[in-house]
Structure formats: C-alpha cells, structure tokens
Scaffold this active site. Structure first.
Site, PDB file in Angstrom:
ATOM      1  N   CYS A  25       0.810  -1.215   0.000  1.00 17.03           N
ATOM      2  CA  CYS A  25       0.000   0.000   0.000  1.00 17.03           C
ATOM      3  C   CYS A  25       0.844   1.265   0.000  1.00 17.03           C
ATOM      4  CB  CYS A  25      -0.869   0.077   1.263  1.00 17.03           C
ATOM      5  SG  CYS A  25      -2.037  -1.240   1.439  1.00 17.03           S
ATOM      6  N   GLY A  51       1.494  -0.113  -4.919  1.00 16.90           N
ATOM      7  CA  GLY A  51       0.225  -0.828  -5.051  1.00 16.90           C
ATOM      8  C   GLY A  51      -0.390  -0.548  -6.402  1.00 16.90           C
ATOM      9  N   GLY A 131       0.184  -1.165   5.796  1.00 14.22           N
ATOM     10  CA  GLY A 131       0.680  -2.060   6.827  1.00 14.22           C
ATOM     11  C   GLY A 131      -0.235  -3.251   6.935  1.00 14.22           C
ATOM     12  N   TYR A 271      14.269  -2.358  -1.672  1.00 12.50           N
ATOM     13  CA  TYR A 271      13.453  -2.557  -2.862  1.00 12.50           C
ATOM     14  C   TYR A 271      12.175  -1.738  -2.914  1.00 12.50           C
ATOM     15  CZ  TYR A 271      10.511  -4.944  -6.284  1.00 12.50           C
ATOM     16  OH  TYR A 271       9.686  -5.222  -7.337  1.00 12.50           O
TER      17      TYR A 271
END
Lengths: 495, 495, 495, 495
Positions: A25, A51, A131, A271
C-alpha cells in the site's frame, strides 16, 4: 460474501509478479489546498509502485460533505478523467493505492479498496492505512459478536468499527482508542470534515512523511510524492506519533502509545521505496548504490561486465561496478510495454514469460563473463530463467550478486510474500541455491553488510536491532497473532 | 458519502418518466432448485416493470457460501452473461429490482442496490424489500449512536443492523425483533444459509405471493414471475404473515405482528402490477377493463373513437369501448425503441420528448371526435402534449377519461411520487384541470367507482376502507414519521 | 476477409427473430437545416423497426467536408451522445439503419454498415440504399477484374464503384449510369457536397417519401419519420424517379429508367411499415384493420374472444373483432423489457424463449374459445409455442387467423427470409399446417382478400398484378440473377 | 471523410511525445508455423516502440481464407485476448504497429490502420509498410481519376490500388509493378494466400531482417522481435531486394529496382531501434555507448556526475562516463507508470507534465556539477524543463551533451517530425540554443563523430554519404515530391 465481478480487474504489469516481495500500500493526504483531489491523484501516481491493483480517494467539501471514488487499475487510467475528478470537490482529501490486503483471501473486491468511511454521531471520518493488522481476525470476531456489520474483507475496516464503538466523543480520541486495540504495522492517514490525521505504529515499520505546500499540509508514504506536487519535505512522522492537522492550528503532535525502540522495515531501503525518495535523511538510490559497494567488497569476482537485472538491480550494479572497476553494461534490456498475458504459440517458446519483459543484449554478452546484480531472490524462478537467457546468448560465465540477504521468512507487516516453504532460502543453503540456479557463483550481501550500507557502520546489533529484518532473520518484532492461530510456526531456538 | 460514478447508469426507457407514479421495487426468491440464480434472473426480468434502475441477486451454495452481484441497468443486460451467472452458484437465492428508495436523496449508488447482506455470529443473512420504512431516519440515528456503521443510504439497511443487535440467536427470530421496530409498508424476501423467508407488513400494502416449482418454493411480488419459470401459484402471503421455508420442513407460517385490518395498495390494480398478474384472485387486466366499464357508465360522451394512451391505458380503453359501443382504435402508436436523450436540433421540434415515444395515427384521427383513456394524471405535463399532438393531427374534439381518481397526495409506502405541490390535482379542481389541459372534457373515475371495479360492489366504506388509497384520499394508514419530521403536513379536518 | 470483432454486436430484442420476415433497411436524408445529423438521428430512430442491427450517418459541412459515424446497435444508444453528434456537423446529411444485407454471408462487419462513401475526381458522394441488388455478385466480379478494390461485403458498394468508373463528370449523371447497370429493388438516398438525391427502382418495390421542413427537404422510407421531426409529407417518390434536391433549386425530377408497371411490396402493408405511416394515401393501421375485416368475412368462426398475437397482429385483431362482433381482449401480454439470452435453468422451462417475451393472461383465457390473430406464419415455430401456452392456460379451443396468405417463397428484394424449404407453406397445405400446429382451425386471408384490403376492390389481376407478391405467389417481377446462379429454382409451370 | 470516434484512442505513454522524433511503424510477418497470429502478436509487442497508436494483424487459413483485426492501443492490451486471437487462424500472418502516417492529416481512424487488404481476380493480398511514400498524393489523384475508391487516408493504400490495376497476373509481379511507381522509403511486408513477401526500397532507408524459426520464416523490422519468439537471425533484407517466401520453395530473392548506393537511416542507430537489436552487424546499445565515447572525446567538461536523461540517453551516458572517468549516476528517475492527462490542480505546479514522468534525485544532485546526456534536441521544450528541475534540486552546474548532431531538417521518410520552423536547430546556432536553454554548456556530437561511432572510421564522406542523414544535413536522397508541391523549400546552395 463474494461480490461477483463488481469491477473488472486489470492485469498486472509488474515484471515478475510472482517472484518479488511486494509492498502492499501507499497512502497520501492533503489539507488546505484548492481541489485537493487533484493533488491526491498526483501523489498516488507517484506512489503507484506501492500498489498497482486499485486506488481510492475521499474528499470533503463544505456544503456537499464527503465524496469518494474507488477504482481497480492504475491511478493514471482512472483519476485523470475530468468527469470523475469533478465528483471529488473539496480542500481536504486522502487517498490509497493497494496491492492486496492480508484479509481478503484471494480476490479483492471494490469494497475492499480503501479509504474506508464511517459515519459517527459527531460526523464522518475516512481512513486509509499501509501495513497489516496482525490481530485483525480476532478483533473482527469480537466486533461481529457485538453487532457490527462488516462491509469488506479488509483488516483495516476493524479500525472504523472500533472507532464507532469508542466512548470518546471526539474523532481523534476515538482513533487513539481504536489504534490501541490494534497490533501490527500501520501508517495511517485519516480525515474528518476539518482535519487531516497521520499515525505511525510504535515500531514505525512503514514510512510516513510530512510535507508543506503553500498554506497547506501533506502526508505521504514517501517523499517522491511530495516532489511531484512541488511540496517541501518537512520531516518524517515519528514511530508512535499521531499528528492532527488543521489549516487553523497547523500540526499538533500526540503520543498515544507506550514508547518502544523503533524498527523500520529495512526492505524499504532494498526494494520497496522509490530510488528518488529520501528515507532517514538519505537518498534511497545512494543507499542502494552503497549496497552494491558493500556487495563488491564482500564477494568480489573476476569478470568482464557488471549487468543489472532491470530495473531494481540498477543502483546496486552501478555501485558494484564502481567498487570493482569492472565495466557497467546494459546486458539485459527491459521492454517498456510490458505484458503478461500473451497466448503462447503452439511451438513452445522457452522462457516466454520472461521474454515478454526482458531481452538479452546478445551481441554484447556473447563470450563474456557476466556479473548479474539483482535486488533479491524470492522463489528463484525468475533468476533461473534470466540465467538461461544469458547463457543462450553465449555468456561464458554467470555470477549472481544479490543486494539483500537470503529471504527465508515471510513478512506479516503489509508485504505480500509467498508461504515460507516457497521461499528458496527457507529450504536451501547458499551453495544449494547456487546449484539449483546452476550458475558459476551466487553471493548475497550479509545482514551486517546491509546494516552498514544503510548507515549502521558497526553492522547489526543483534541485542537491539534498529530495523525490522524479520524476512531475513526470522525475528518478528510484533507477534503475528492471527497467523499463529492459523498454524504458522515461529523460529525455534534451534534454527 | 457519495461514491462517485461507481457504475454508469442507464437511461430510463419508461415512456413518461416524470409524469407517472412509479413502483419502486420488485422482490423474488427461490429455494430447492438447481441453479437458483437463473430462476431469480428470470423472475426479476418478469418484474422489471417494478424497477428499472438496478438489480441484484444473492445466492448461497454449500461449500462456497454466499455470492452476490448487483448491477445498474436491466436484468436482461446483466444477468444473462454466463460469466456472471457462474459466479452465483447454489440452490437458494433472492433478488431485487429497484427504481430508487426514499433514503437515497437523489442519486443511487451501487451499494444502495439490494439485497443487503449481514454477517452475524450465527451466520449470514441477505434481505430484499419492496416498500418504504417510514421511521427509517429515526432508526438510523439511533443505530449510529450505538456504533453501527452504515454502508448505504437505503432505508432497508436498518433492518440488517437491527438484526445484528437483536438478542435472539436465531435469524428468523432476529428478523421478527427487527421488523417489530420498523414502521411503514414492506414486503420482505430474505434468506439464510438454509432458509427462504417472506414477510408482509401488518397492512399488507405491497403484494407478495407464494409459488411451487417441482420440489422447490418461490416468493415473488407478482404472479407473472411465477408464470415465466412455470411455477404454480399457491397463495398470497397474508398481511402480517412471516413464512419460513426450507426444503425439508416446507412452509411454516408465523404471525409476528398484532392483527389489523389490511389495506392493500389500490394503485397496484390501476397501474403498478402487470396486466397478466392475478391480484386478490382476479386478473389485473380484467380489473382494468372493468375500470373502463365503470368510467364509461359514470362519464359517457358522444364521440367517434376510443383511443388508449399506450400502453397503460389500453385495458380501460377496451372496457370503455365495449360499454359505450364507440369503436376502439389505435390512434396513438408507441415507438418500440424508446429513447429519451436525443439532441434537439436547432430548429425546435414541438413536443420532441413525446414524439420520441409516441406518434399520432394522423390519417385515422383527422376530423374525428376522440376519447383518450389514460390510467392517471400526475403532473399533467404529458397529457397536455398528447392533446396537442392529437389536435395537430386534425382531431375535432378531445375528451380525456382517466382510469383513477385525481391523484392529490404523495405516497410514502414505496412509490415514487412528486412533492404534493407538483400534483395537478392537489391545487386544481377537475374543471380547472380541464381548462389547464384545454380539452373538451376531462373526467376521472370516482373513488367509489374504482372500489366497485376492484370488486367492492358497494363502493368505498369510509369508516373502514379495504385498500390504501392515500394518494387519492389523503388518509394515510401508517403515519409517515420521517416525512412529518421533515415538514410534511397531513390532511386537516377542513380539507 | 473477415474483420474480427471490430465492434461488439447487440443482441436482438425483436420478439421472434427467427420466425418473421424482416425488412432489411431504412433510409433517411435531409438538406437545408441546421445540424442535419440531429434530424437524421431522429428520423432513423423512427425507422428503427426497419433495421435494428446497425446504423450510420454521413453529413457534409462547408469547410470541414464529409463526416461519418457508423455503429452497431440501436440509434438511441449511439446517436444520442453529444460527443458523437458534435463530430457530425453540417446542414446536409443522410442515414441508414440495417438488419443485414444479402451480400454479407452471415456476420455483418462495421464496414458493411451504410452509408457508403466514395471520393471521385469531382468530389465525394455518400449513398445508402434499402432493397437488394439481384445481380450484385456478377457486377462485383466484373469490377474486381477491372481493378476495383472492395472494402465491404455489401451489395450496395457496387453502386459506388460503378459511379467511380462512369465517364460522366457530374455525380447525379454518374449515379444514373450506375443504377442502369443494377437490377433488383432499391430505394436510394444519396448526397454530394451540395445535393440530396433520392431514387426508386423502376418497379418501386420499396417505399420512399418526400417531406418539407422549414426551408429544407427530407427523404425517408416512411412518413412516420417525417412526423417525428415535424416535417410535412409532400408526396411519394415515384417508381423509376430520381429527385435531385438543393436548397437553391429545390426538387428536380428525373426519369433515368424505361417506364414499367410498378410493383410495390404488398408485405409493407401487412407487416414491415409502421402502423402510423401512410402508404399509397392510406393509414397502414387502417389497412391492417381492414385485413382483419376481410379475414373475418372469409373465415368466420364461433368463439368467445379475439386476441392478437402482440404487437403486429393487433390492428387485424381489432378489425376481426369489429366485423365478427366477438369481443377483443388482450389474452397475451408482451414483456416490455424483452431479452433473448437468459441462461436456461437446469430444470427445463417449457417454451422458455417465448416466455421471455410473452405471457398468457391465464385468468382471462381459462375455459374460453380463443381466436388468435397473427400477421403471418413463416416457419411456424412461434405459432406452435403460443398455441401451447394458450392451451396450458386452460383455453377450450384455439383458432388461428392469419392476416396474410401462406408465405411459400423467399424474397430477394431486401427482406430477410429463410430458405424456401424452411417456409412452412412451401411444403405443407393449409390443412397439413393446421395439423402441424395442432389447432382447432387455421385460416389465412386469400391473396384476393389481401388485394381488396389494400384497396383493389376487384382483388388481384393475375395478368397485371399491381403489387410485388412474390413471397405468396412465387412470381418474381425481377429475375433473381445471383440466386439462380447459386441454384435457386424458379416456380415451374406445374406449380 | 473522417469517421467519427470509430474507436477510442489511448493516451500516449511516451515520455515527451511532442519533443522527440518518432519512428512511425514496425512490421512483422511469419510463414510456416502453427498459429501464426500468436507469433505476430509477440513480434509486434517487441516492436511496440516503433508505433504505439494502433496495431493490426492479418492471417490466412486454408479453408476459411483471410482474417484480420485492427485495434487502437497497445498490442498487449488487444492481441492477448483468446477470444480475439481465435478469430485469426492460419499458419501465415503479417502485422503492423503504427504511430501515424503522413497521409492522415491529424487524426488517425481505424481504417487507416494497416495491414491493408485487396481482393484481386487471382486472389487477395495484404500489405503493411514502414516508411513513407513521397509521391503518394500525386499517385492518389491519378488513381481516383481512373476510378479507384480509396478507403483510407493512408499513403500505403496506393500500393494496393496500383496492384489492382497492374496488367500482371501474378501477385508478386503486380507488387513489383506497383512499387516501381512508388517513391520514398519503404520496408514492405506482404502476404498472399500462400506466400510471405518482403521488400526494401532501393536506398534501404528503413530496416528489415529475415529470421528462421523451425521450418518457418520470419520478417521483422528489428532483430529484437526475432529474439522474443526464439527465432534465429539469418540476415538483413538488402536495399532494393524483394524476397518471396513459401514453405515449399523457401526464400527466393528478386531485384525489381535499378541499383543505387544504399542510405540507411542513421537515426535508427541514435534513437529509433531498440538497444538490444543488431543493425549492420553491431549491437545498437554498443553503438550508442560508442557515441557517448566520441561525445566525451569531442566535448570534454569537468564535472561531478554524468546522468542520462532516461531512458534513451542511458547508453551514451555510460560511454561518456567510461571515456571521461566521471562517475555515472541516476540523477533523474523515471516513473514507471507514466501518464500525461492528470488534471492540473488550481495551485499551479511548475513543469507538471515532466514531473508526471521524471523526478530528480534531489539528495544526489544537490551541490553537484552535472552532465546530462540526451539523445537529441528537437524543440528543446523538454530539455528546458529538465534543466529547471535539476537546478531546483540544487545542482551547481548543468552541462548538456547530445548524442546526435543538431536536428535542423524534417524527415519525410516515415518519421514524425515537427515543421522545420519548430526545430530549435533550424533557427538557432549552438550558442543561441545554449542561451535559450540557459545551461552552463551545450554540445552536440559532430556528424563526423556520429559516422565514426557507427563504424565509419573516416567520418562522413560528403561526396557519397553511406547513411541518410537528411535531418542533420538537409540533403534528401529522395526528392520529397508531395511536400515540395505543398511548399516545402529544399536547402539552397547558400545554406
């Protein structure tokens, strides 16, 4: 209840969807600007890498109240239509892009797309979070027993229902009440009719930053989304901090949780975050280049070319080349117009899936000893195919250098990871992996090397690690309650 | 909160959208058949005249649980796709077609489309209703105060939240608890994982019938939806009755409410129900033809032709012709391919909106004295335009005969009516209306005549009327609580 | 070459698609009005019954030249969008609705949708036609041999290529050249940059009328399309006449063909044209009612009710009732929201296809002797199903009365007919058909009766028939050249 | 005639659409494989960078004949659907991607999308071409005079009409006839029912290569499309060569044109071709890196970082860094999810268009002297904005190094270029451009340097240049006939 086909879903253009960890997200919010929705759309576009499946925007406008739109697909394909954007008036808005939440087993539905909204007796509030709530299933059962009706399969909806049942009369206070019942990793952006609210969990696992634009304020997962709208970066929201922002009173800071040592996700450096974002005061690109430098120091090898696996391996490959003196080259070219659903012709094409996205620069590679730098090895399926393509093109040797330690444990804090048994490093040693991939050498950066690259000169302090590195170490800073109930086994003393 | 453009909405092909009372919903349910969703789709198609804006189906399948699909537009355009229907497995299903509910002020959103679903601790339930809850706003405020989160603007969602908070442990009992708090008109079709449930409010304002198909059972707003699937008509659900149906135990009947004199909506006979349905043991077509007979007796006139305003005036026109001996003729032809959104050319076309749907049979009408039979006069706008077209075509005289009494009061029991001040009959006498429409004569059937036509030989018993006729009489059998709070004035003794 | 899926095609809402003869096209043109395209859209909407598959509009605007749009689906679903209509500026335009042309074997493609356009050295022209060219295949072969490139599978494209190769320098003269090579039935509407052109073939098989609107002129297949835009009906274009219309010079009449006895299609009176159109000076509705009167005279029967098969049998049923004195009743009710693609539930529903569109008024029909009046019997499949539904509802007797003679021959002049062997009347006598349908009686109007109903008091003059009645008589006024080449056998002396 | 809105068009995701020269087409063909269309789709996907607006595929199947599909948008969004691909059966197929052809002034329509198809008396042929016919308008006028009807605005359609009128009876011979009348640059891929045909114009301006896959053969604009299907690169088609390929006879080579010195487009090396393709035996990537090397030699400068303007400046930046010893760095990050249609918020965002696609790595750039390497300067608008972003981020100096000579002349051979007066280098000297861009230095590679980088050690031979470099030199190897007629002025002796 599955709601059938409510919206068609786009294919995912992400290069190797099933062989990367994936951030789930991104959140963004703005207050005190005209046409907030247009800023939110731009911010979400800059956070799209966090996302790709769906996005949503909620705004509030004096007079007409709350407005919302949620869509599957890219921000650029939905929130660019004047017709749609006109339905989102107001000077206060929040937005969300998502991949998929832990809660929705399998298919996402449009009603699972955040932000979520709740009408309370003192007015409404919308909330978006990055999260994962590790006790969401237990909370959900408790709330249903008390008469709450859930509209989605998302873990985030718990927060709204907890707020609805809080005895506090003020929305920020209700949110504190709710978040104190919630465990896990969360960076929350929320809004009432007049306020923008941001919260990070006590460990600060996921990022959240504060920016300034004119007389207004911005909250965003990353700084790159401040840049796109020309906002100024002010500071990071601190772990365990709640900020409540209104145009009149500015930013007020609250500390609703007990204080703890923070544990920021180290994989954001490796990343997830964009290379042009700033994390902990450092350029993410520069950190990644430094990982390449550390990697070259730890695992040197004699070769003709250093080639990145595009695009995520590029900064580390540049660092590796600079440290080793071996020339940097684009040995693998990425197709800009990625696709993943072409129909395989009857005469089978080897590694067709990879060929749709990557091609080897044959004339460059032929006869050379090649170092391939990649960010991580998850299942190892893509690494194998890339190695085959490189050898088909006539490379003499192939050496893999990986810019993260072996990924041996799943993440339960908002990252999409395969089950543990699918992780190559969970079942094989480094040498077994090398054999499995059939390459001349395979080396990962050490956990200490990674800590050094992110600025911890002394490496990892195993008594008090500064980052969440559970995917490498198996040490989970928050107990994954729901997952343990479902049968997940924590690391034993023996491991 | 308005959710922007979640689904595009179709235009309405109903001929005179703004000048008709309009039924707001149709409900249908089936249990004990293979592929229940396909039966529900057919049933809803047959009930499409009760709601053209949107439709929804929920099914339950052992193994995969509840499934649902909600769509804007016609049943035939959505629930005919194999791809969609395959997502609705199971041998138990309910469905709903709707025009718009009182709750959603203005625009409908996909989440307002029924059936609604709630997950309770003992399992889920879905519910669809035809009618209107007259105390929905008060209930909603109460529920929000207690911590319920509403997902729609629909009055029907109250029922689900009341059920979620009931202290009963069994879903039918929770539904009784909930419906005892609800006021207004409602015919409910609901389902649990194993049962189909039907309820009519104590007055029985809206219809609901029971049918048998093979070993299964059907609930439907009208009998025409039994015919389309070849089901046998068993009986009407009685006012105040709840039936709980399972394949094993068959139909069990409950009486959750206190007994009262029933008051079925008389306008179902005049206009809402399909002419091939059976209401109270009589063909609706035959009742309407009889209205035409009564109308001819009460208000005879010398003329050359009796022409219906298509299509709803047709049965009464046939009756009028048969009783009066004046030949029946199709003086107005309806365009089968209705549309309402053509762009008006610069040279203005008189009565363009009406011309898209109707055309006068000029060669037939020229020089004739014409009786036009229509079902009702609401705003009078369409009647005026039709009269003009008839005169343009060269008619010598135009006489309107209306198959219902003057519509002077809005309906609050699930019918879409204009505000009282927009109703022509609320502000004008019959003669004033005739002048306003500028026709040679205008006559309505009397309320007693209408009662005779529906089989009450003695006319209306004003002490104890057998039907709800509030739209004509202003006598509301259930107090419209929310509307009075919003300022609606009931009929005074003086009126 | 088939162009795959260029546009999705709509389902056909026509009630009994495979059991009716079907008119294949409607044409419309207007000159001398502002925003011609909006007029054309309205005209095509009124002609939608002549072709539901697709529609096209071409306009010409000084400055920007020719503009065109072609779409599958209803006029109301395409040519109502402001965005689309703005792309069609100009004060001169033509349009076309189509079902399917003989030329395209099977599937239609968007490029087969008329009007067709050709650029010549003296400027462009667009052309739309209703009818069928009986030597199109031969012409096509000849043109390809000479180097023409065809863009469609439509027979009408020949006309454009013939025009391109004409030695004349003026477009109307080129069109005369072209049409003299063409055989068959055609009503053409065409346009240059400044002129509107209309032509009917020498026999005048298909209709074409001239109207006046303000200072402008209209050409249309039927008068009902004049009514919708408020245009005045001037006259029919005569068989073999070409009219060339410009705002400056008005209407000039040409006679490019050798004079012959006209043969207007008698089925336009029976079924194709709309009942509110005027053909040969008479209301089509009135002609059909008169057919019912003749039918009642020729084939009386004792019964309780006369019921039309909706909607096309309605006028004849009214006439039958009036002539016979047997009451007219709506024994069969049509679903206004027709569909044909619902998925059949596993428990098979008898006559499901028909039930989607029609329902029997059971309470009315039970125990009655019923006369069903239909316009024609083609394959007989629908008649059988309707009869079954009527008997299921408890009718005591069923008598079919058909408002046209037995349809025993295919039409090659622009009507979609099954192959001869599929026509019930091609292989069975009247009594065999009655047995096949299993009804108490079945009677068709005689060919003489039909001629009387259309105003030929003396019936059909077999030496010099005034109408094309090939579908009943097998006497083809133009030899169907291409079809004979493909193996079609003309009526022999013995038949 | 413009056909309105026949298909919606996608936005272009190309980063700086209006400030790049742009290749207009890619072609691909395959014979002798099962499911040819799937191979063509993959090949076109690999060639997508040569044309993003639309794509088309034609196949031929024994039994069902020719099949075709043309679509706006990316290959991956259209030719991946099983439903569509099933409509393209056969073992022989060709395809085309396009940006826009010179012929269509402004808007492209679906019928302008290649391949084009023509039915001749000896069978059909389909043709696709990359390049531009410089006498297309003159040919078109001539053909219309003779009676040809054009269906598109594309220059390529001339070839089909010339073929239709050829006196030869064999399709390859007709194609030779046709191409001898055509002037300009063209790489043609064509097919009959049994043969695949490839042709390059006598100068060989645009590329075309031959490949082998199993028993089949492939033609493609670039070798990268051979790689994606695993085909082996055989050789380039030679300038002026026609190859006719059948599975039985293999490849036969023809020389239909008079022999001339070849003039391959040098800009294919600079920008158009993909870096992983092989041109003239060399890796395109390696050539571009070598351009960077030459550029560093010709125009050295003292600085801290060499940064590419992504992505096309990357290889030259690597070469520049390697030659100069100045570290290579990703100072500008490209957004992978490009968009160009976001709505600008009311508070204006500086350089919003660029920010949607690029972001500066602020933490890296601040305080540095930066060399920016870009492939070309066309209008200069983007270069200005990038410079501003770099300075906003705190760079101390900005030096532009351009990997091509100043672009001062438009291309008429299949490349989309602005009008001459819009080219920055057409009106300004190098120093004026530097001032206009307001950078510390601006240097272009010399024409000789570019020739050296592509392997002409001695630089450009101005008496007999080996490449077409008209965009730099103004020396057009084929006279642009149509453009001169429209008023374009060739370079004068004085220039």
């Amino acid at each position: 209840m599955s709601d059938a086909l409510e919206n068609a879903k786009p294919f995912h253009a992400h290069p190797f969807d099933d062989d990367k960890l994936r951030e789930e997200c991104g959140v963004f919010g703005v207050i005190g600007v005209t046409d907030a929705a247009n800023f939110v759309a731009l911010g979400l576009h800059a956070l799209q890498h966090r996302g790709q499946e769906a996005g949503g925007i909620v705004t509030h406008n004096h007079g007409t109240g709350f407005h919302s739109a949620r869509r599957f697909g890219y921000v650029r394909d939905n929130f660019t239509s004047a017709k749609l954007m006109e339905t989102l008036p107001g000077d206060l808005g929040i937005g969300h892009v998502r991949y998929s939440t832990a809660g929705s087993k399998g298919r996402t539905e449009i009603r699972d797309v955040q932000p979520f909204f709740g009408e309370f007796s003192m007015g409404g509030a919308a909330i978006a979070h990055n999260g994962n709530i590790t006790n969401a299933e237990a909370l959900r059962r408790e709330l249903i027993d008390r008469g709450s009706i859930f509209q989605s399969g998302s873990d985030s909806e718990c927060i709204i229902h907890l707020m609805a049942r809080s005895l506090q009369r003020d929305i920020p206070e209700r949110m504190k009440d709710a978040l104190r019942r919630v465990e896990g990793a969360f960076s929350v952006v929320a809004m009432t009719r007049t306020k923008l609210i941001g919260v990070r969990d006590p460990l600060g696992v996921r990022p959240l930053v504060l920016g300034r634009i004119g007389d207004g304020w911005v909250l965003s997962s990353e700084t790159c989304a401040l840049d796109i709208i020309g906002a100024e970066f002010v500071r990071e929201i601190e772990p365990g901090e709640m900020v409540v922002i209104s145009p009149e009173k500015g930013v007020t800071s609250h500390r609703p949780f007990e204080s703890r040592q923070s544990r920021f996700c180290i994989f954001e450096h490796v990343y997830f975050s964009r290379p042009d974002s700033i994390l902990g005061g450092r350029s993410v690109y520069e950190t990644r280049r430094q990982i390449g430098v550390e990697l070259a120091r730890e695992n040197p090898v004699d070769a003709d070319l250093v080639c990145p696996v595009p695009d995520s391996g590029t900064p580390a490959a540049i660092g590796f080349s600079q440290e080793s003196g071996i020339p940097y080259a684009m040995g693998i070219i990425r197709n800009q117009y990625m696709g993943r659903t072409f129909i395989e012709p009857s005469e089978q094409i080897r590694n067709m899936g990879v060929r749709l996205k990557l091609n080897v620069n044959r004339a460059l590679i032929a006869g050379k000893r090649v170092i391939l730098v990649d960010d991580s090895v998850v299942r190892g399926t893509t690494s194998r195919k890339i190695k085959e393509m490189i050898l088909d093109a006539g490379a003499k040797e192939v050496h893999f250098r990986i810019a993260s330690p072996p990924t041996a444990w799943p993440c339960f804090y908002g990252v999409d990871t395969p089950k543990r048994e699918k992780l190559l490093a969970a079942t094989m040693s480094e040498e077994e992996m090398r054999e499995h991939l059939a390459v001349d050498s395979l080396k990962f950066i050490s956990l200490d090397g990674l800590y050094r690259a992110v600025g911890q000169g002394e490496g990892r302090d195993s008594n008090c690690p500064k980052y969440c590195d559970a995917c490498f170490s198996g040490e989970y800073p928050v107990e994954p309650f729901d997952m343990i109930e479902r049968g997940f086994k924590l690391k034993t003393a023996a491991e």
